[in-house]
Design a protein around this motif. Structure first.
Motif, PDB file in Angstrom:
ATOM      1  N   GLY A 236     -23.993  20.739  -9.477  1.00 29.63           N
ATOM      2  CA  GLY A 236     -23.874  20.634  -8.029  1.00 29.63           C
ATOM      3  C   GLY A 236     -22.859  19.577  -7.632  1.00 29.63           C
ATOM      4  O   GLY A 236     -22.099  19.753  -6.670  1.00 29.63           O
ATOM      5  N   ALA A 237     -22.814  18.474  -8.364  1.00 26.92           N
ATOM      6  CA  ALA A 237     -21.843  17.421  -8.067  1.00 26.92           C
ATOM      7  C   ALA A 237     -20.422  17.915  -8.312  1.00 26.92           C
ATOM      8  O   ALA A 237     -19.499  17.586  -7.549  1.00 26.92           O
ATOM      9  N   PHE A 238     -20.216  18.670  -9.373  1.00 26.97           N
ATOM     10  CA  PHE A 238     -18.925  19.299  -9.633  1.00 26.97           C
ATOM     11  C   PHE A 238     -18.519  20.155  -8.438  1.00 26.97           C
ATOM     12  O   PHE A 238     -17.381  20.089  -7.942  1.00 26.97           O
ATOM     13  N   ALA A 239     -19.467  20.952  -7.946  1.00 29.36           N
ATOM     14  CA  ALA A 239     -19.193  21.825  -6.810  1.00 29.36           C
ATOM     15  C   ALA A 239     -18.865  21.020  -5.556  1.00 29.36           C
ATOM     16  O   ALA A 239     -17.953  21.367  -4.794  1.00 29.36           O
ATOM     17  N   VAL A 240     -19.595  19.938  -5.338  1.00 34.42           N
ATOM     18  CA  VAL A 240     -19.335  19.092  -4.169  1.00 34.42           C
ATOM     19  C   VAL A 240     -17.933  18.487  -4.240  1.00 34.42           C
ATOM     20  O   VAL A 240     -17.225  18.399  -3.230  1.00 34.42           O
ATOM     21  N   ALA A 283     -24.396  18.085   3.324  1.00 34.86           N
ATOM     22  CA  ALA A 283     -25.783  18.456   3.029  1.00 34.86           C
ATOM     23  C   ALA A 283     -25.973  18.680   1.530  1.00 34.86           C
ATOM     24  O   ALA A 283     -26.964  18.238   0.933  1.00 34.86           O
ATOM     25  N   ALA A 284     -25.016  19.375   0.905  1.00 31.64           N
ATOM     26  CA  ALA A 284     -25.104  19.613  -0.536  1.00 31.64           C
ATOM     27  C   ALA A 284     -25.021  18.313  -1.314  1.00 31.64           C
ATOM     28  O   ALA A 284     -25.761  18.105  -2.286  1.00 31.64           O
ATOM     29  N   ARG A 285     -24.132  17.426  -0.888  1.00 28.76           N
ATOM     30  CA  ARG A 285     -23.992  16.131  -1.569  1.00 28.76           C
ATOM     31  C   ARG A 285     -25.313  15.360  -1.541  1.00 28.76           C
ATOM     32  O   ARG A 285     -25.757  14.812  -2.561  1.00 28.76           O
ATOM     33  N   LEU A 286     -25.942  15.306  -0.395  1.00 29.83           N
ATOM     34  CA  LEU A 286     -27.195  14.558  -0.276  1.00 29.83           C
ATOM     35  C   LEU A 286     -28.290  15.168  -1.136  1.00 29.83           C
ATOM     36  O   LEU A 286     -29.093  14.451  -1.737  1.00 29.83           O
ATOM     37  N   MET A 287     -28.341  16.495  -1.220  1.00 32.27           N
ATOM     38  CA  MET A 287     -29.354  17.123  -2.063  1.00 32.27           C
ATOM     39  C   MET A 287     -29.091  16.851  -3.540  1.00 32.27           C
ATOM     40  O   MET A 287     -30.027  16.646  -4.328  1.00 32.27           O
ATOM     41  N   VAL A 288     -27.816  16.829  -3.933  1.00 31.93           N
ATOM     42  CA  VAL A 288     -27.469  16.492  -5.315  1.00 31.93           C
ATOM     43  C   VAL A 288     -27.904  15.067  -5.636  1.00 31.93           C
ATOM     44  O   VAL A 288     -28.527  14.805  -6.678  1.00 31.93           O
ATOM     45  N   THR A 314     -23.469  24.868  -5.261  1.00 34.63           N
ATOM     46  CA  THR A 314     -22.521  25.871  -5.756  1.00 34.63           C
ATOM     47  C   THR A 314     -22.257  26.953  -4.712  1.00 34.63           C
ATOM     48  O   THR A 314     -21.122  27.414  -4.564  1.00 34.63           O
ATOM     49  N   GLU A 315     -23.289  27.354  -3.976  1.00 35.49           N
ATOM     50  CA  GLU A 315     -23.082  28.333  -2.906  1.00 35.49           C
ATOM     51  C   GLU A 315     -22.245  27.727  -1.787  1.00 35.49           C
ATOM     52  O   GLU A 315     -21.396  28.396  -1.186  1.00 35.49           O
ATOM     53  N   THR A 316     -22.467  26.449  -1.501  1.00 39.80           N
ATOM     54  CA  THR A 316     -21.677  25.757  -0.480  1.00 39.80           C
ATOM     55  C   THR A 316     -20.215  25.679  -0.875  1.00 39.80           C
ATOM     56  O   THR A 316     -19.313  25.942  -0.062  1.00 39.80           O
ATOM     57  N   GLU A 345     -11.809  28.343 -10.009  1.00 42.32           N
ATOM     58  CA  GLU A 345     -12.797  27.442 -10.604  1.00 42.32           C
ATOM     59  C   GLU A 345     -14.180  27.582  -9.971  1.00 42.32           C
ATOM     60  O   GLU A 345     -15.203  27.412 -10.636  1.00 42.32           O
ATOM     61  N   VAL A 346     -14.229  27.864  -8.670  1.00 44.59           N
ATOM     62  CA  VAL A 346     -15.478  27.727  -7.930  1.00 44.59           C
ATOM     63  C   VAL A 346     -16.460  28.863  -8.195  1.00 44.59           C
ATOM     64  O   VAL A 346     -17.656  28.713  -7.950  1.00 44.59           O
ATOM     65  N   ARG A 347     -15.996  29.973  -8.709  1.00 42.76           N
ATOM     66  CA  ARG A 347     -16.895  31.128  -8.856  1.00 42.76           C
ATOM     67  C   ARG A 347     -17.899  30.974  -9.993  1.00 42.76           C
ATOM     68  O   ARG A 347     -19.079  31.325  -9.857  1.00 42.76           O
ATOM     69  N   ALA A 348     -17.456  30.455 -11.124  1.00 48.29           N
ATOM     70  CA  ALA A 348     -18.311  30.408 -12.310  1.00 48.29           C
ATOM     71  C   ALA A 348     -19.573  29.565 -12.145  1.00 48.29           C
ATOM     72  O   ALA A 348     -20.638  29.946 -12.660  1.00 48.29           O
ATOM     73  N   PRO A 349     -19.540  28.399 -11.474  1.00 47.56           N
ATOM     74  CA  PRO A 349     -20.758  27.585 -11.391  1.00 47.56           C
ATOM     75  C   PRO A 349     -21.954  28.272 -10.728  1.00 47.56           C
ATOM     76  O   PRO A 349     -23.081  27.836 -10.929  1.00 47.56           O
TER      77      PRO A 349
END
Length: 386
Positions: A236-240, A283-288, A314-316, A345-349
């Motif tokens: 998730g952090a990678f995605a953020v 929001a994603a960052r805080l959840m991570v 990852t969805e974000t 890059e973003v699709r695989a996670p």
């Protein structure tokens, strides 16, 4: 990057990592060959002391490293994460001899690690794996079967391999540390959308013994899930990190781009889209961060929080990068553009380390098992009965 919940020293360290990634790691990444292990890049991660931190830091620090590196150099982020994923089972479950043999080499970037769980017929359903460990004398086995979609394969120096030692579902799996030079082990690279190395492995009666077991025999699923509970929030952090890079690029582009008698940012539809991108990213960052903190504190609901963080982030990131491409227009689709790179890059996670659908299943299972949920259901049944 917002510093909410972070100490000033952590925020400063994140800024330092972004600079290191841009100035020292990105040039090495550009020299790498897509789909191949970039050993000079891995070695530089070791020289910078980042790989050693995989084994001396907690989940939150891992997330901050991955987010910061992803912002400026996704290849460096992925190289670091794959070292951690492949070697964490050795660090957490290995014998003193196993740790002494491999962890120093991983930390200095001299040995490349890989996590070999998925198979052609057992991706999301990890408990259904069929790679067999057939007894070959006292405390000895022969591994026969296939692994697929394995990051760093077939170029890794050793693999954490999960094989079936009994026919008892998830309870019949054992984790083995398998050096790449074992007889009977071979592999091929796969040509994938993502630029990092992914391959398939073939095991033809590969010999392993009790000295190669990670953890306990028939308890390998615990090793796998323990590793994934740590690394899912950091996916998730990678995605953020990618989402923030796409957001910042969009803010810059829409502020400069002339359109319809003004700047692109002056269009209400553009402003609303950018606001939504920022909202979801924060929001994603805080959840991570919350999931990583829960892991570091030993909270009982780590599986649920880890799944939530990985799913949301990852969805974000997929939404944010896609929106960024749309607002940039055709230039973002040109090979070499930052957003063209992030789009690949973003699709695989959303698939690896448990697809989004798997994360939803984990969340639902954990919710129904929580004591508060059980009590609430009992209370409802009591009221309905009366």
């Amino acid at each position: 990057m917002p510093a909410f919940s972070l100490e000033p020293s952590q925020t400063a360290r994140c800024a330092e990592l972004r600079t290191l990634a841009a100035e020292r790691l990105h040039p090495l990444a550009e020299k790498g060959e897509p789909g191949r292990v970039n050993r000079p890049l891995v070695a530089e991660l070791g020289r910078l002391g980042l790989l050693e931190r995989l084994f001396t830091s907690g989940a939150l620090d891992l997330c901050l490293m991955r987010e910061s590196l992803a912002y400026a150099c996704t290849e460096a982020e992925t190289a670091l994460a794959l070292q951690g994923l492949g070697a964490h089972p050795v660090h957490a479950y290995g014998t003193p001899a196993q740790r002494e043999r491999w962890l120093p080499a991983v930390s200095d970037g001299g040995a490349v690690a890989a996590f070999a769980l998925s198979e052609p017929g057992a991706g999301s359903d990890a408990a259904a794996l069929s790679l067999s460990a057939v007894p070959d004398g006292p405390s000895r086995w022969r591994l026969t079967g296939e692994k697929c979609w394995i990051s760093n394969a077939p170029e890794a120096d050793f693999y954490t391999v999960f094989a079936r030692t009994t026919q008892a579902g998830a309870r019949g799996v054992t984790a083995f540390l398998v050096p790449a030079d074992r007889p009977g082990l071979s592999g091929t690279g796969l040509d994938m959308l993502s630029p990092h190395p992914i391959g398939a492995l073939a095991f033809d009666a590969v010999p392993v013994s009790a000295d190669d077991v990670l953890g306990e025999v028939d308890r390998g699923f615990r090793v796998a899930m323990g590793t994934l509970n740590l690394f899912r929030p950091s996916v998730g952090a990678f995605a953020v990190g990618m989402a923030q890079a796409a957001l910042d690029a969009t803010l810059a582009h829409t502020s400069r781009r002339d359109a319809f008698g003004g700047k692109l940012r002056d269009l209400q539809s553009v402003g609303h889209t950018v606001a939504e991108m920022a909202l979801r990213t924060d929001a994603a960052r805080l959840m991570v961060y919350a999931a990583a903190t829960a892991y570091d504190e030993g909270a009982p609901d780590v599986p649920k929080r880890a799944a939530m963080a990985k799913l949301l982030a990852t969805e974000t990131a997929q939404y944010v990068v896609d929106s960024a491409v749309q607002l940039h227009g055709a230039r973002a689709l040109r090979r070499g553009h930052l957003l063209e790179h992030l789009y690949r890059e973003v699709r695989a996670p959303r698939i690896y380390e448990g697809a989004s659908e798997v994360q939803r299943g984990i969340i639902a299972k954990e919710l129904y098992a929580e004591p508060a949920t059980v009590k609430a259901l009992e209370a409802v049944e009591t009221m309905e009965a009366s």
